[in-house]
Design an enzyme around this catalytic site. Structure first.
Site, PDB file in Angstrom:
ATOM      1  N   HIS A   1       0.853  -1.197   0.000  1.00  0.00           N
ATOM      2  CA  HIS A   1       0.000   0.000   0.000  1.00  0.00           C
ATOM      3  C   HIS A   1       0.883   1.240   0.000  1.00  0.00           C
ATOM      4  O   HIS A   1       2.115   1.149  -0.077  1.00  0.00           O
ATOM      5  CB  HIS A   1      -1.004  -0.029   1.148  1.00  0.00           C
ATOM      6  CG  HIS A   1      -0.400  -0.031   2.517  1.00  0.00           C
ATOM      7  ND1 HIS A   1       0.207   1.064   3.056  1.00  0.00           N
ATOM      8  CD2 HIS A   1      -0.301  -1.022   3.446  1.00  0.00           C
ATOM      9  CE1 HIS A   1       0.642   0.782   4.271  1.00  0.00           C
ATOM     10  NE2 HIS A   1       0.358  -0.495   4.530  1.00  0.00           N
TER      11      HIS A   1
ATOM     12  N   CYS B   1       3.489  -9.990  19.919  1.00  0.00           N
ATOM     13  CA  CYS B   1       2.497  -9.621  18.895  1.00  0.00           C
ATOM     14  C   CYS B   1       2.841 -10.349  17.604  1.00  0.00           C
ATOM     15  O   CYS B   1       3.905 -10.107  17.023  1.00  0.00           O
ATOM     16  CB  CYS B   1       2.474  -8.115  18.633  1.00  0.00           C
ATOM     17  SG  CYS B   1       1.406  -7.713  17.210  1.00  0.00           S
TER      18      CYS B   1
ATOM     19  N   CYS C   1       3.384  -7.867  14.565  1.00  0.00           N
ATOM     20  CA  CYS C   1       4.682  -7.167  14.579  1.00  0.00           C
ATOM     21  C   CYS C   1       5.833  -8.172  14.584  1.00  0.00           C
ATOM     22  O   CYS C   1       6.968  -7.793  14.342  1.00  0.00           O
ATOM     23  CB  CYS C   1       4.879  -6.340  15.852  1.00  0.00           C
ATOM     24  SG  CYS C   1       3.767  -4.990  16.145  1.00  0.00           S
TER      25      CYS C   1
ATOM     26  N   CYS D   1      -1.597  -4.938  21.538  1.00  0.00           N
ATOM     27  CA  CYS D   1      -0.513  -4.350  20.768  1.00  0.00           C
ATOM     28  C   CYS D   1      -0.855  -2.886  20.500  1.00  0.00           C
ATOM     29  O   CYS D   1      -1.904  -2.604  19.930  1.00  0.00           O
ATOM     30  CB  CYS D   1      -0.328  -5.091  19.451  1.00  0.00           C
ATOM     31  SG  CYS D   1       0.795  -4.215  18.342  1.00  0.00           S
TER      32      CYS D   1
ATOM     33  N   HIS E   1      -1.219  -2.574  16.502  1.00  0.00           N
ATOM     34  CA  HIS E   1      -2.291  -3.274  15.793  1.00  0.00           C
ATOM     35  C   HIS E   1      -3.603  -3.358  16.572  1.00  0.00           C
ATOM     36  O   HIS E   1      -4.615  -3.767  16.014  1.00  0.00           O
ATOM     37  CB  HIS E   1      -1.830  -4.689  15.405  1.00  0.00           C
ATOM     38  CG  HIS E   1      -0.702  -4.675  14.410  1.00  0.00           C
ATOM     39  ND1 HIS E   1       0.609  -4.834  14.770  1.00  0.00           N
ATOM     40  CD2 HIS E   1      -0.711  -4.471  13.077  1.00  0.00           C
ATOM     41  CE1 HIS E   1       1.373  -4.740  13.696  1.00  0.00           C
ATOM     42  NE2 HIS E   1       0.606  -4.530  12.659  1.00  0.00           N
TER      43      HIS E   1
ATOM     44  N   LYS F   1      -3.495   5.145  11.450  1.00  0.00           N
ATOM     45  CA  LYS F   1      -2.391   4.663  10.633  1.00  0.00           C
ATOM     46  C   LYS F   1      -2.952   3.866   9.462  1.00  0.00           C
ATOM     47  O   LYS F   1      -3.805   3.009   9.637  1.00  0.00           O
ATOM     48  CB  LYS F   1      -1.482   3.754  11.461  1.00  0.00           C
ATOM     49  CG  LYS F   1      -0.305   3.253  10.631  1.00  0.00           C
ATOM     50  CD  LYS F   1       0.468   2.115  11.282  1.00  0.00           C
ATOM     51  CE  LYS F   1       1.557   1.657  10.324  1.00  0.00           C
ATOM     52  NZ  LYS F   1       1.845   0.241  10.401  1.00  0.00           N
TER      53      LYS F   1
ATOM     54  N   LYS G   1      -2.327  -2.429   6.349  1.00  0.00           N
ATOM     55  CA  LYS G   1      -2.971  -3.562   5.707  1.00  0.00           C
ATOM     56  C   LYS G   1      -4.003  -4.169   6.635  1.00  0.00           C
ATOM     57  O   LYS G   1      -5.116  -4.483   6.242  1.00  0.00           O
ATOM     58  CB  LYS G   1      -1.914  -4.626   5.374  1.00  0.00           C
ATOM     59  CG  LYS G   1      -0.976  -4.180   4.297  1.00  0.00           C
ATOM     60  CD  LYS G   1       0.132  -5.181   4.041  1.00  0.00           C
ATOM     61  CE  LYS G   1       1.255  -5.069   5.058  1.00  0.00           C
ATOM     62  NZ  LYS G   1       2.559  -5.521   4.544  1.00  0.00           N
TER      63      LYS G   1
HETATM   64  O1  ME8 Z   1       7.853  -4.104   9.548  1.00  0.00           O
HETATM   65  N1  ME8 Z   1       2.895   5.194   6.928  1.00  0.00           N
HETATM   66  O2  ME8 Z   1       7.377  -4.826   7.410  1.00  0.00           O
HETATM   67  P1  ME8 Z   1       6.018  -4.064   7.078  1.00  0.00           P
HETATM   68  C1  ME8 Z   1       4.192   5.261   6.635  1.00  0.00           C
HETATM   69  N2  ME8 Z   1       9.199  -6.677   7.561  1.00  0.00           N
HETATM   70  N3  ME8 Z   1       4.952   4.178   6.389  1.00  0.00           N
HETATM   71  C2  ME8 Z   1       4.371   2.985   6.444  1.00  0.00           C
HETATM   72  C3  ME8 Z   1       3.001   2.839   6.752  1.00  0.00           C
HETATM   73  C4  ME8 Z   1       2.255   4.018   6.999  1.00  0.00           C
HETATM   74  N4  ME8 Z   1       0.964   4.003   7.267  1.00  0.00           N
HETATM   75  N5  ME8 Z   1       2.712   1.518   6.732  1.00  0.00           N
HETATM   76  C5  ME8 Z   1       3.857   0.875   6.416  1.00  0.00           C
HETATM   77  C6  ME8 Z   1       8.079  -4.811   8.577  1.00  0.00           C
HETATM   78  N6  ME8 Z   1       4.860   1.750   6.239  1.00  0.00           N
HETATM   79  C7  ME8 Z   1       9.312  -5.672   8.556  1.00  0.00           C
HETATM   80  C8  ME8 Z   1      10.536  -4.795   8.320  1.00  0.00           C
HETATM   81  S1  ME8 Z   1      13.183  -4.474   7.953  1.00  0.00           S
HETATM   82  C9  ME8 Z   1      14.562  -5.365   8.274  1.00  0.00           C
HETATM   83  C10 ME8 Z   1      11.851  -5.545   8.292  1.00  0.00           C
HETATM   84  C11 ME8 Z   1       6.249   1.432   5.859  1.00  0.00           C
HETATM   85  O3  ME8 Z   1       5.509  -4.669   5.825  1.00  0.00           O
HETATM   86  C12 ME8 Z   1       7.255   1.956   6.882  1.00  0.00           C
HETATM   87  O4  ME8 Z   1       8.510   2.023   6.266  1.00  0.00           O
HETATM   88  O5  ME8 Z   1       5.137  -4.026   8.255  1.00  0.00           O
HETATM   89  C13 ME8 Z   1       7.254   0.858   7.899  1.00  0.00           C
HETATM   90  O6  ME8 Z   1       8.388   0.901   8.756  1.00  0.00           O
HETATM   91  C14 ME8 Z   1       7.245  -0.349   7.009  1.00  0.00           C
HETATM   92  O7  ME8 Z   1       6.402   0.020   5.909  1.00  0.00           O
HETATM   93  C15 ME8 Z   1       6.715  -1.610   7.694  1.00  0.00           C
HETATM   94  O8  ME8 Z   1       6.525  -2.592   6.706  1.00  0.00           O
END
Ligand code: ME8
Length: 499
Positions: free
Chosen positions: A17, A125, A128, A143, A146, A295, A298
C-alpha cells in the site's frame, strides 16, 4: 564517495500500500539526488518473507508461506517500478544466498559468545513479530500498533545477549548525535536503551518457516534477525561474482517508519557490533501516513491504493504529494481531496503553467531559441545558494524542507513572469533586449528548478529538460546561469493534464 541507501523489507502478508511506496520513494529521492552529485550509489529494497506475520496470512488464505511470498513479492516489485523507483537490487529473504549468509553471520555471532539457550516468557504480537517489553504494552495487554490482544508466549529458544551492548550503544549515541534522525527519534531510542536492555530471543522453537539455526536445526532464527541482515547479505550476491561490502558498507542512510525503531536503532547496531561490522551512518525514521486519523495499514484496511493514483495522475504526482503534504519525519494525514488540490494548484498551475508559458513564449517571440543574453540579476539573487540549501537538507534526509526550498523558486519564477510581462515587452521593438533577458532568465530558472526537482518527479523533469534543450541532470549545473543561452526548445503537451 559511495552512498548506500536502504528501505525496510516489507512483509509479503498482503498487497503493498501507499505506506510501503512512501518509504521506498523517499529512498529513491535520496538515491537520485546522490547520483546527481556523482556519488557511487547503491539502493536496496525488497521483501521480508519469513516469520509469523507471513505464516498466519498464508494460513488464512489456505496456501503455503512460500506460495504467498511468490504471489506477493512481484506485486511489491511492480509497485516500485510503477512508482519510478530506481533500486539497484530487490532482495527476497527466501533467496538461498540470503539464507546461507544469515546462517554464516549468526553462527559467527554465536561463536563470538553472544548467544545462549534460555526460556522466553512474555507478551508477543504476531503481527509485529515482536516480543513486547513492559513499557510497550497497550491497554489490557494489547498491541499498541495493531490493537490486537497479545499472546503470552513461553518457549525454549536461543537468546542474543543484547544486555551486554548497553554501554557500547550508549557510547555510540554519545559520539554520533546524528546516528538517528530526526532528533525526537534519537531521544526515543536513547531513552529505550537507558531504560535497560534485556536479552532477546534470537530463534523460535514453535515456528518452522524461517532460516534454520545451524547449530540446532530444530529451531529457526527469529524473523527480525534474519530480516535485518538483508542489508548486509544483499551486497554479497546482488552482482553475481562480486562482493560489494567493501565498496558500500556501512549504509549511508537507512530509512524506516517509526513502528520499527527499536529493531533498527537498538537491536541492529548491537547485532552488527556482535558480528564485527560497522554500524550505519544514519537511520532516518519517518512518521505514519494516516487516513481518517488512523495509521494506514494492511490489517486496518484503510489504505489509499497507490497504483490507482499512479494510473490516474502518474507516478510523479504521487511522489511529489507524499513529500509535500506530509513533513518527512512527522505523522501526517493524506486524502484524495488534498491530493487533487495539490495536483491542480501546484503541479498543474504553478509548475505546469510556468513550463508551458516559458516554452510557448520562447517559441513565439524568439523562434524557439533561448536568447543568448545574460541573466537578470534580480531573480538570479533569489536563487543564490539554493543548491547548497538543497544539499544540506538532503544530507539530513529532510525531503520536505528541500522540496519547499525548490518550490519557493517555482513561485518566484511565476511572479517574475507577471512582473516582467513579456507579452508587453514584445510589443515594442526597442525593448527587445529586455525581452531577451527575461526569456533567457525564465528558461534558465525553469531549468534550474527542474534539475533540482528531478529526484522528486524524475519522469516529468527529464521530459521538461529535453524540451528546454538542456538534458543535463548534474547537480553542479543547477546554479542559475551555469548554462548559457542558445538552446533550441520544443513544445510539449501539458505536464500535468486534467485526468
Ligand atoms: O515491519 N505510513 O514490514 P512491514 C508510513 N518486515 N509508512 C508505512 C506505513 C504508513 N501508514 N505503513 C507501512 C516490517 N509503512 C518488517 C521490516 S526491515 C529489516 C523488516 C512502511 O511490511 C514503513 O517504512 O510491516 C514501515 O516501517 C514499514 O512500511 C513496515 O513494513
Amino acid at each position: 564517495m559511495s552512498f548506500y541507501v536502504t528501505t525496510p523489507i516489507y512483509y509479503v502478508n498482503a498487497a503493498p500500500h501507499l505506506g510501503h511506496a512512501y518509504t521506498t520513494i523517499g529512498a529513491d529521492i535520496l538515491a537520485r539526488h546522490m547520483r546527481q552529485r556523482g556519488e557511487d550509489v547503491f539502493f536496496l529494497t525488497g521483501t521480508d518473507e519469513h516469520g509469523e506475520p507471513v505464516v498466519q496470512a498464508a494460513e488464512r488464505e489456505g496456501i503455503t508461506p512460500r506460495e504467498l511470498g511468490d504471489a506477493n513479492a512481484p506485486r511489491f516489485r511492480e509497485l516500485m517500478d510503477r512508482a519510478g523507483v530506481s533500486n539497484d537490487f530487490f532482495i527476497r529473504t527466501t533467496d538461498p544466498e540470503h539464507e546461507a549468509r544469515v546462517q554464516e553471520i549468526l553462527q559467527r555471532v554465536n561463536d563470538n559468545g553472544h548467544v545462549y539457550p534460555g526460556t522466553y516468557e512474555g507478551w508477543y504480537c504476531p503481527r509485529c513479530a515482536d516480543f513486547k517489553t513492559d513499557t510497550e504494552l497497550g491497554p489490557d495487554n494489547t498491541c499498541p500498533i495493531h490493537g490486537i490482544p497479545l499472546d503470552w508466549q513461553q518457549e525454549e529458544n536461543y537468546f542474543f545477549r543484547l544486555s551486554t551492548f548497553q554501554e557500547p550503544l550508549e557510547q555510540l549515541y554519545a559520539e554520533r548525535p546524528d546516528f538517528v534522525l530526526p532528533q525526537a527519534r534519537f531521544n526515543e531510542a536513547l531513552a529505550f536503551i537507558r531504560g535497560g536492555l534485556a536479552d532477546v530471543s534470537l530463534s523460535r522453537a514453535k515456528i518452522t518457516w524461517g532460516v534454520p539455526v545451524p547449530w540446532d536445526p530444530s529451531q529457526v532464527f527469529y524473523v527480525w534477525f534474519d530480516a535485518l541482515l538483508n542489508y548486509v547479505t544483499a551486497l554479497t550476491y546482488a552482482r553475481p561474482g562480486e562482493d560489494l561490502i567493501a565498496r558500500y558498507w556501512p549504509p549511508s542512510f537507512q530509512l524506516i517508519g517509526k513502528d520499527i525503531l527499536k529493531f533498527h536503532a537498538v537491536y541492529w547496531p548491537a547485532l552488527l557490533m556482535a558480528a564485527g561490522y560497522d554500524v550505519p551512518r544514519h537511520l532516518f525514521v519517518h512518521g505514519f501516513l494516516l487516513m481518517q486519523g488512523e495509521k494506514m495499514s494492511k490489517s486496518l484496511g484503510n489504505v489509499l491504493d497507490p497504483l490507482a493514483v499512479i494510473e490516474r495522475f502518474g507516478a510523479d504526482a504521487l511522489r511529489y504529494y507524499c513529500f509535500r503534504d506530509v513533513s518527512f519525519g512527522q505523522d501526517g494525514s493524506v486524502s484524495t481531496a488534498d491530493f487533487e488540490t495539490r495536483y491542480e494548484t501546484e503541479l498543474a498551475n504553478e509548475l505546469g503553467n510556468l513550463a508551458s508559458r516559458t516554452l510557448a513564449m520562447v517559441e513565439r517571440y524568439r523562434g524557439g531559441v533561448v536568447p543568448d543574453a545574460g541573466v537578470d540579476p534580480e531573480p538570479a539573487a533569489d536563487f543564490d545558494g539554493l543548491v547548497g540549501l538543497v544539499r544540506d537538507r538532503l544530507d539530513r534526509a529532510d525531503l520536505t524542507a528541500a522540496l519547499d526550498e525548490i518550490w519557493q523558486r517555482v513561485r518566484r519564477l511565476n511572479r517574475y513572469v507577471e512582473e516582467r510581462a513579456p507579452w508587453q515587452l514584445a510589443r515594442s521593438d526597442d525593448r527587445a533586449d529586455e525581452l531577451d533577458l527575461t526569456l533567457r532568465s525564465l528558461a534558465e530558472g525553469l531549468r534550474v528548478v527542474t534539475v533540482l526537482l528531478y529526484p522528486y518527479i524524475p519522469g516529468t523533469a527529464e521530459r521538461l529538460l529535453q524540451a528546454l534543450g538542456q538534458p543535463g541532470l548534474e547537480l553542479e549545473g543547477a546554479r542559475f546561469g551555469a548554462r548559457g543561452g542558445g538552446a533550441r526548445v520544443a513544445g510539449i503537451p501539458p505536464l500535468f493534464p486534467k485526468p
